[in-house]
Design an enzyme around this catalytic site. Sequence first.
Site, PDB file in Angstrom:
ATOM      1  N   LYS A  48      -8.016 -25.610   0.634  1.00  0.00           N
ATOM      2  CA  LYS A  48      -7.441 -26.893   0.205  1.00  0.00           C
ATOM      3  C   LYS A  48      -5.982 -26.987   0.641  1.00  0.00           C
ATOM      4  CE  LYS A  48     -10.297 -28.842  -0.272  1.00  0.00           C
ATOM      5  NZ  LYS A  48     -11.616 -28.263  -0.186  1.00  0.00           N
ATOM      6  N   CYS A  66     -16.461 -39.986  14.678  1.00  0.00           N
ATOM      7  CA  CYS A  66     -15.779 -41.279  14.704  1.00  0.00           C
ATOM      8  C   CYS A  66     -16.468 -42.208  13.723  1.00  0.00           C
ATOM      9  CB  CYS A  66     -15.851 -41.845  16.109  1.00  0.00           C
ATOM     10  SG  CYS A  66     -15.334 -40.659  17.367  1.00  0.00           S
ATOM     11  N   TRP A  88     -12.085 -39.900  16.552  1.00  0.00           N
ATOM     12  CA  TRP A  88     -11.643 -38.512  16.366  1.00  0.00           C
ATOM     13  C   TRP A  88     -11.869 -37.870  17.736  1.00  0.00           C
ATOM     14  CZ3 TRP A  88     -13.034 -33.394  16.801  1.00  0.00           C
ATOM     15  CH2 TRP A  88     -12.280 -32.478  16.063  1.00  0.00           C
ATOM     16  N   GLU A 135      -5.715 -27.285   4.559  1.00  0.00           N
ATOM     17  CA  GLU A 135      -6.152 -28.506   5.255  1.00  0.00           C
ATOM     18  C   GLU A 135      -5.296 -29.727   4.925  1.00  0.00           C
ATOM     19  OE1 GLU A 135     -10.195 -28.810   2.593  1.00  0.00           O
ATOM     20  OE2 GLU A 135     -10.123 -29.894   4.493  1.00  0.00           O
ATOM     21  N   ASN A 175     -19.960 -42.470  19.022  1.00  0.00           N
ATOM     22  CA  ASN A 175     -19.599 -41.346  18.143  1.00  0.00           C
ATOM     23  C   ASN A 175     -20.478 -40.173  18.564  1.00  0.00           C
ATOM     24  OD1 ASN A 175     -19.070 -39.552  16.111  1.00  0.00           O
ATOM     25  ND2 ASN A 175     -20.337 -40.610  14.593  1.00  0.00           N
ATOM     26  N   GLY A 176     -19.878 -39.102  19.069  1.00  0.00           N
ATOM     27  CA  GLY A 176     -20.678 -37.960  19.519  1.00  0.00           C
ATOM     28  C   GLY A 176     -20.130 -37.399  20.813  1.00  0.00           C
ATOM     29  N   LYS A 217     -13.839 -36.318   7.840  1.00  0.00           N
ATOM     30  CA  LYS A 217     -14.641 -36.048   6.649  1.00  0.00           C
ATOM     31  C   LYS A 217     -15.975 -35.389   6.962  1.00  0.00           C
ATOM     32  CE  LYS A 217     -15.573 -36.035   2.304  1.00  0.00           C
ATOM     33  NZ  LYS A 217     -14.916 -35.032   1.484  1.00  0.00           N
ATOM     34  N   HIS A 234      -6.340  -3.303   1.566  1.00  0.00           N
ATOM     35  CA  HIS A 234      -6.841  -2.884   2.885  1.00  0.00           C
ATOM     36  C   HIS A 234      -6.195  -3.685   4.010  1.00  0.00           C
ATOM     37  CE1 HIS A 234      -9.692  -0.564   0.588  1.00  0.00           C
ATOM     38  NE2 HIS A 234      -9.986  -1.649  -0.085  1.00  0.00           N
ATOM     39  N   GLU A 261     -11.554 -21.145  -1.590  1.00  0.00           N
ATOM     40  CA  GLU A 261     -11.495 -22.610  -1.665  1.00  0.00           C
ATOM     41  C   GLU A 261     -10.063 -23.102  -1.892  1.00  0.00           C
ATOM     42  OE1 GLU A 261     -12.556 -26.676  -1.852  1.00  0.00           O
ATOM     43  OE2 GLU A 261     -13.234 -24.902  -0.763  1.00  0.00           O
ATOM     44  N   ARG A 303     -13.305 -40.790   8.849  1.00  0.00           N
ATOM     45  CA  ARG A 303     -14.151 -40.133   9.847  1.00  0.00           C
ATOM     46  C   ARG A 303     -13.386 -39.807  11.132  1.00  0.00           C
ATOM     47  NH1 ARG A 303     -19.476 -40.623   8.755  1.00  0.00           N
ATOM     48  NH2 ARG A 303     -19.898 -40.120  10.925  1.00  0.00           N
TER      49      ARG A 303
HETATM   50  C1  AGP Z   1     -13.459 -29.476   2.981  1.00  0.00           C
HETATM   51  O1  AGP Z   1     -12.415 -29.960   2.258  1.00  0.00           O
HETATM   52  C2  AGP Z   1     -13.538 -29.944   4.358  1.00  0.00           C
HETATM   53  N1  AGP Z   1     -13.538 -31.339   4.455  1.00  0.00           N
HETATM   54  C3  AGP Z   1     -14.656 -29.317   5.170  1.00  0.00           C
HETATM   55  O2  AGP Z   1     -14.468 -27.940   5.160  1.00  0.00           O
HETATM   56  C4  AGP Z   1     -16.076 -29.630   4.680  1.00  0.00           C
HETATM   57  O3  AGP Z   1     -16.335 -28.964   3.495  1.00  0.00           O
HETATM   58  C5  AGP Z   1     -17.072 -29.176   5.747  1.00  0.00           C
HETATM   59  O4  AGP Z   1     -16.822 -29.908   6.915  1.00  0.00           O
HETATM   60  C6  AGP Z   1     -18.517 -29.361   5.296  1.00  0.00           C
HETATM   61  O5  AGP Z   1     -18.788 -30.697   5.078  1.00  0.00           O
HETATM   62  P1  AGP Z   1     -20.161 -31.128   4.389  1.00  0.00           P
HETATM   63  O6  AGP Z   1     -20.187 -30.564   3.009  1.00  0.00           O
HETATM   64  O7  AGP Z   1     -20.124 -32.622   4.402  1.00  0.00           O
HETATM   65  O8  AGP Z   1     -21.270 -30.570   5.248  1.00  0.00           O
END
Ligand code: AGP
Length: 610
Positions: free
Chosen positions: A487, A2, A74, A490, A100-101, A605, A506, A483, A27
């Site tokens: 992208k 959060c 969140w 997500e 937050n937590g 994030k 496979h 990657e 966040r």
């Molecule tokens: C990537 O686009 C995502 N936001 C997520 O997978 C991110 O890379 C992951 O949570 C790791 O975050 P960090 O690099 O801040 O540790």
Amino acid sequence: MCGIVGYIGSQQAESILLTGLKRLEYRGYDSAGLAIVGDDGLVVEKRKGKVDELRSAVDGQPLLGTLGICHTRWATHGPPTDANAHPHTSVSGDFALVHNGIIENHGVIRKRLKEKGYEFVSDTDTEVLVHLIEDIRRETDLSLGEAVRQALTQVVGTYGIAVVSSVDDQLIAARKGSPLILGIGDGEYFIGSDAAPLVEHTRQVVYLSDGEIVTVNRNGYEVKTIDNVPLEKEVHELEWDLSEIEKSGYDHFMLKEIMEQPESLSDSMRGRLLPDDPRVVLGGLYNHWDQIVDADRIIIAACGTSWHSALVGEYLIESFARIPVEVEYASEFRYRNPILRDGDVVIVISQSGETADTLAAVREARKNGVLCLGICNVVGSTIARETDAGVYLHAGPEIGVASTKAFTAQVTVLAMIALKLAENRTLSTAEMAHNLHALASIPDKVDEVLGMNDEIREMASVYRYASNFLYLGRGYNFPVALEGALKLKEISYIHAEGYPAAEMKHGPIALIDRFMPVVFIAMKDSTYDKVVSNIEEVVARDGSVIAITDEGNGELDKLCEYVLRIPKTEEFLSPLLTVVPLQLLSYHIAVMRGCHVDQPRNLAKSVTVE
Ligand code: AGP
């Protein structure tokens, strides 16, 4: 995951809080709320939905007061509802708290408080903390700060909290596991989950560490440990400025950050890459360099996109330095009791520097007495402060939830580490100079790839209705396939998978039909011929192929629906170019599907809980 903002000072708190909260929305963004202490006492306004909805709710009737806290959520415990939104208020209505937590022992505390007659109005773990603090105050005549501190000694789990009360003209904040920063202004103070809400008001900050609580009054603050030991904390200077956390005219932070890569890559190389010497300077690793050079094994732990850059790092370090590298999901590494020996070096990669699983990997390495290095973007983040040493990306703030420029900066830092390890080991001075010059030319080549934005947008419009995607690559570009798939997943919510191209036979080849777009990374490198035959296998099954290959290569035109030709570079550097069209493809498809690109559903994030 959060976002928390707090303020005490002479200005009206409401707009400072809401503006700051908007900057933390990446966040978590399923509900928001604020509590302001003014002449009318403590007033709380909260609801399901985004910060803008909260702002329009209070616009009609501003909450007056110069002391307040706010929160964007969140959800972990309890669905996004008005009742579960923060702040949570004590039964007496005297004070309010944002968190937050995760309070792991909330069940035990809830039961005990219910037996004492406390009624709970939400499904959240957080609410137990409010009633626990209230209960301690009822049974003692402790100050708010002391009651909060005592309550926290009974909590198991993670927290970043802020508390205000209509009785005590104070702002209380504490952390364990979730980040919190104190901003020191001119006669005013700010609390934030990171620097974004503070940077327009002050550059003087104190980073709270785990197990610390701060009591802020109008004329100062006091930091103590949760065990009541007073602390003298260092005041740091923030590096970023406000313009860096604004969209600068782009529709989305993600597009801004994709387009910033020529600069962010140059910044990550500045003062470190000296191709004419030729050498690499990594001051942050200087004190431990000999130990890194003599490492028997390097273990890289990370999550998500950072884990993908770690995979590229494995290829780079093993091929240039001939040191064995193992790449670990931090979330698995922390619980599988890994075998760590003298001679091991652990590197963790984290853009935010706050990812809970990666932080736990740091603590696992340090617990075993192994050198632990960090590659982070956020200056002063917890992982940066808890590792033995490290390298900052200098990529600038990354606000879009989908990581882009951090990935390319991480790969660049890993390439510099690998090349520095290769100096006088596997590379001659001439080879060193050649590779460093090749790396130095990458920002301009990325700029050329960004010039294909319109072409990629047009291609995206063809595939925007796809329900599945497959990404395939070999060698250095296998992690790029992963990657690219991440992208797309997500931000556009299309199911996508990345695979080593050879692995397709496979199993995944069973998915191929004319409705399955398949993205191949087919640069003319040591794997090219093999990749071409994989393309032929897909085309033979009616698959629709998009290929990324070198400029001037026309060999794939007959085979593929789309061929994106990008500048040539050294094989080991190609991930820095091949990933960019994949970033843009996912961005444009997501925009065309009306997805919330910067704040995709269910994501945040930095993942500060397990
Ligand atoms: C990537 O686009 C995502 N936001 C997520 O997978 C991110 O890379 C992951 O949570 C790791 O975050 P960090 O690099 O801040 O540790």
